[in-house]
Design a protein around this motif. Structure first.
Motif, PDB file in Angstrom:
ATOM      1  N   ASN A   1       0.252  -1.333   0.240  1.00  0.00           N
ATOM      2  CA  ASN A   1      -0.223  -0.045  -0.276  1.00  0.00           C
ATOM      3  C   ASN A   1       0.710   1.243  -0.144  1.00  0.00           C
ATOM      4  OD1 ASN A   1      -3.336  -0.531   0.427  1.00  0.00           O
ATOM      5  ND2 ASN A   1      -2.157  -2.090   1.348  1.00  0.00           N
ATOM      6  N   LEU A   2       2.189   1.603   0.845  1.00  0.00           N
ATOM      7  CA  LEU A   2       2.718   2.460   1.119  1.00  0.00           C
ATOM      8  C   LEU A   2       3.592   3.259  -0.336  1.00  0.00           C
ATOM      9  CD1 LEU A   2       4.091   2.064   4.772  1.00  0.00           C
ATOM     10  CD2 LEU A   2       3.046   3.350   3.228  1.00  0.00           C
ATOM     11  N   LYS A   3       3.990   1.651  -0.662  1.00  0.00           N
ATOM     12  CA  LYS A   3       4.307   1.322  -2.360  1.00  0.00           C
ATOM     13  C   LYS A   3       4.051   2.923  -3.151  1.00  0.00           C
ATOM     14  CE  LYS A   3       7.333  -1.142  -3.817  1.00  0.00           C
ATOM     15  NZ  LYS A   3       7.432  -2.725  -4.029  1.00  0.00           N
ATOM     16  N   ALA A   4       2.045   1.576  -3.560  1.00  0.00           N
ATOM     17  CA  ALA A   4       1.834   2.447  -4.273  1.00  0.00           C
ATOM     18  C   ALA A   4       1.002   4.100  -3.636  1.00  0.00           C
ATOM     19  CB  ALA A   4       0.035   1.733  -3.825  1.00  0.00           C
ATOM     20  N   MET A   5       0.919   4.379  -2.837  1.00  0.00           N
ATOM     21  CA  MET A   5       0.675   5.611  -2.404  1.00  0.00           C
ATOM     22  C   MET A   5       1.636   6.503  -3.055  1.00  0.00           C
ATOM     23  SD  MET A   5      -2.232   5.811  -1.437  1.00  0.00           S
ATOM     24  CE  MET A   5      -2.706   7.811  -0.818  1.00  0.00           C
ATOM     25  N   ILE A   6       3.139   5.753  -2.749  1.00  0.00           N
ATOM     26  CA  ILE A   6       4.749   6.959  -3.217  1.00  0.00           C
ATOM     27  C   ILE A   6       4.762   6.570  -4.306  1.00  0.00           C
ATOM     28  CG2 ILE A   6       6.502   6.651  -3.534  1.00  0.00           C
ATOM     29  CD1 ILE A   6       6.655   5.284  -0.403  1.00  0.00           C
ATOM     30  N   HIS A   7       4.494   6.021  -5.495  1.00  0.00           N
ATOM     31  CA  HIS A   7       4.095   6.588  -6.310  1.00  0.00           C
ATOM     32  C   HIS A   7       2.840   7.484  -6.741  1.00  0.00           C
ATOM     33  CE1 HIS A   7       7.367   3.401  -8.289  1.00  0.00           C
ATOM     34  NE2 HIS A   7       6.044   2.448  -7.020  1.00  0.00           N
ATOM     35  N   PHE A   8       2.233   7.302  -6.846  1.00  0.00           N
ATOM     36  CA  PHE A   8       0.414   8.265  -6.594  1.00  0.00           C
ATOM     37  C   PHE A   8       1.247   9.346  -6.436  1.00  0.00           C
ATOM     38  CE2 PHE A   8      -3.294  10.277  -5.292  1.00  0.00           C
ATOM     39  CZ  PHE A   8      -3.694  10.608  -6.539  1.00  0.00           C
ATOM     40  N   ALA A   9       2.209   9.793  -5.636  1.00  0.00           N
ATOM     41  CA  ALA A   9       2.096  10.918  -5.329  1.00  0.00           C
ATOM     42  C   ALA A   9       3.602  11.160  -5.968  1.00  0.00           C
ATOM     43  CB  ALA A   9       3.128  11.057  -3.669  1.00  0.00           C
ATOM     44  N   ASP A  10       4.081  10.704  -6.457  1.00  0.00           N
ATOM     45  CA  ASP A  10       5.500  10.747  -7.052  1.00  0.00           C
ATOM     46  C   ASP A  10       4.235  11.443  -8.749  1.00  0.00           C
ATOM     47  OD1 ASP A  10       7.362  10.441  -5.420  1.00  0.00           O
ATOM     48  OD2 ASP A  10       7.595   8.162  -7.082  1.00  0.00           O
ATOM     49  N   HIS A  11       3.292  11.026  -9.161  1.00  0.00           N
ATOM     50  CA  HIS A  11       2.786  11.173 -10.227  1.00  0.00           C
ATOM     51  C   HIS A  11       1.858  12.530  -9.473  1.00  0.00           C
ATOM     52  CE1 HIS A  11      -0.417  10.633 -13.313  1.00  0.00           C
ATOM     53  NE2 HIS A  11      -0.966  11.409 -13.036  1.00  0.00           N
ATOM     54  N   LEU A  12       1.329  13.051  -8.896  1.00  0.00           N
ATOM     55  CA  LEU A  12       0.851  14.565  -8.652  1.00  0.00           C
ATOM     56  C   LEU A  12       1.673  15.320  -8.141  1.00  0.00           C
ATOM     57  CD1 LEU A  12      -1.158  13.946  -4.980  1.00  0.00           C
ATOM     58  CD2 LEU A  12      -1.694  14.208  -7.299  1.00  0.00           C
ATOM     59  N   ALA A  13       3.452  14.933  -8.284  1.00  0.00           N
ATOM     60  CA  ALA A  13       4.651  15.568  -8.284  1.00  0.00           C
ATOM     61  C   ALA A  13       4.375  16.699  -6.842  1.00  0.00           C
ATOM     62  CB  ALA A  13       3.958  17.364  -9.682  1.00  0.00           C
ATOM     63  N   TYR A  14       5.266  17.587  -6.745  1.00  0.00           N
ATOM     64  CA  TYR A  14       6.007  18.349  -5.266  1.00  0.00           C
ATOM     65  C   TYR A  14       4.991  19.376  -5.125  1.00  0.00           C
ATOM     66  CZ  TYR A  14       8.496  21.630  -2.739  1.00  0.00           C
ATOM     67  OH  TYR A  14       8.218  22.083  -1.711  1.00  0.00           O
ATOM     68  N   CYS A  15       4.745  19.548  -5.903  1.00  0.00           N
ATOM     69  CA  CYS A  15       3.382  21.145  -5.343  1.00  0.00           C
ATOM     70  C   CYS A  15       2.085  20.382  -5.280  1.00  0.00           C
ATOM     71  CB  CYS A  15       3.410  22.208  -6.474  1.00  0.00           C
ATOM     72  SG  CYS A  15       3.164  21.896  -8.117  1.00  0.00           S
ATOM     73  N   ARG A  16       1.528  19.430  -5.444  1.00  0.00           N
ATOM     74  CA  ARG A  16       0.157  18.758  -5.112  1.00  0.00           C
ATOM     75  C   ARG A  16      -0.145  17.893  -3.565  1.00  0.00           C
ATOM     76  NH1 ARG A  16      -3.078  17.203 -10.116  1.00  0.00           N
ATOM     77  NH2 ARG A  16      -4.586  17.468  -8.197  1.00  0.00           N
TER      78      ARG A  16
END
Length: 66
Positions: free
Chosen positions: A44-59
């Motif tokens: 779950n954490l790996k999936a959420m990290i990838h999602f956060a990377d997709h959102l980019a730094y500012c989101r």
């Protein structure tokens, strides 16, 4: 070779967006408190990290729209 949970947790600490990092720490604690397996937590954490990377730094997670 599988990635250990501690490395995934370190990646959360190193995330540039500290708001998302804090959310993921809270999510991890929630999963631990509910007795989930480390493998489940890691996935779950790996999936959420990838999602956060997709959102980019500012989101933030809260800013993502459906």
């Amino acid at each position: 070779m599988p990635i250990p949970l501690d490395i995934v947790l370190r990646k959360i600490e190193q995330m540039p967006n500290k708001v998302n990092s804090e959310h993921l720490k809270e999510f991890y604690q929630h999963m631990k408190d509910n007795g989930t397996s480390q493998n489940y937590q890691k996935g779950n954490l790996k999936a959420m990290i990838h999602f956060a990377d997709h959102l980019a730094y500012c989101r933030r997670f809260y800013d993502a729209e459906a």
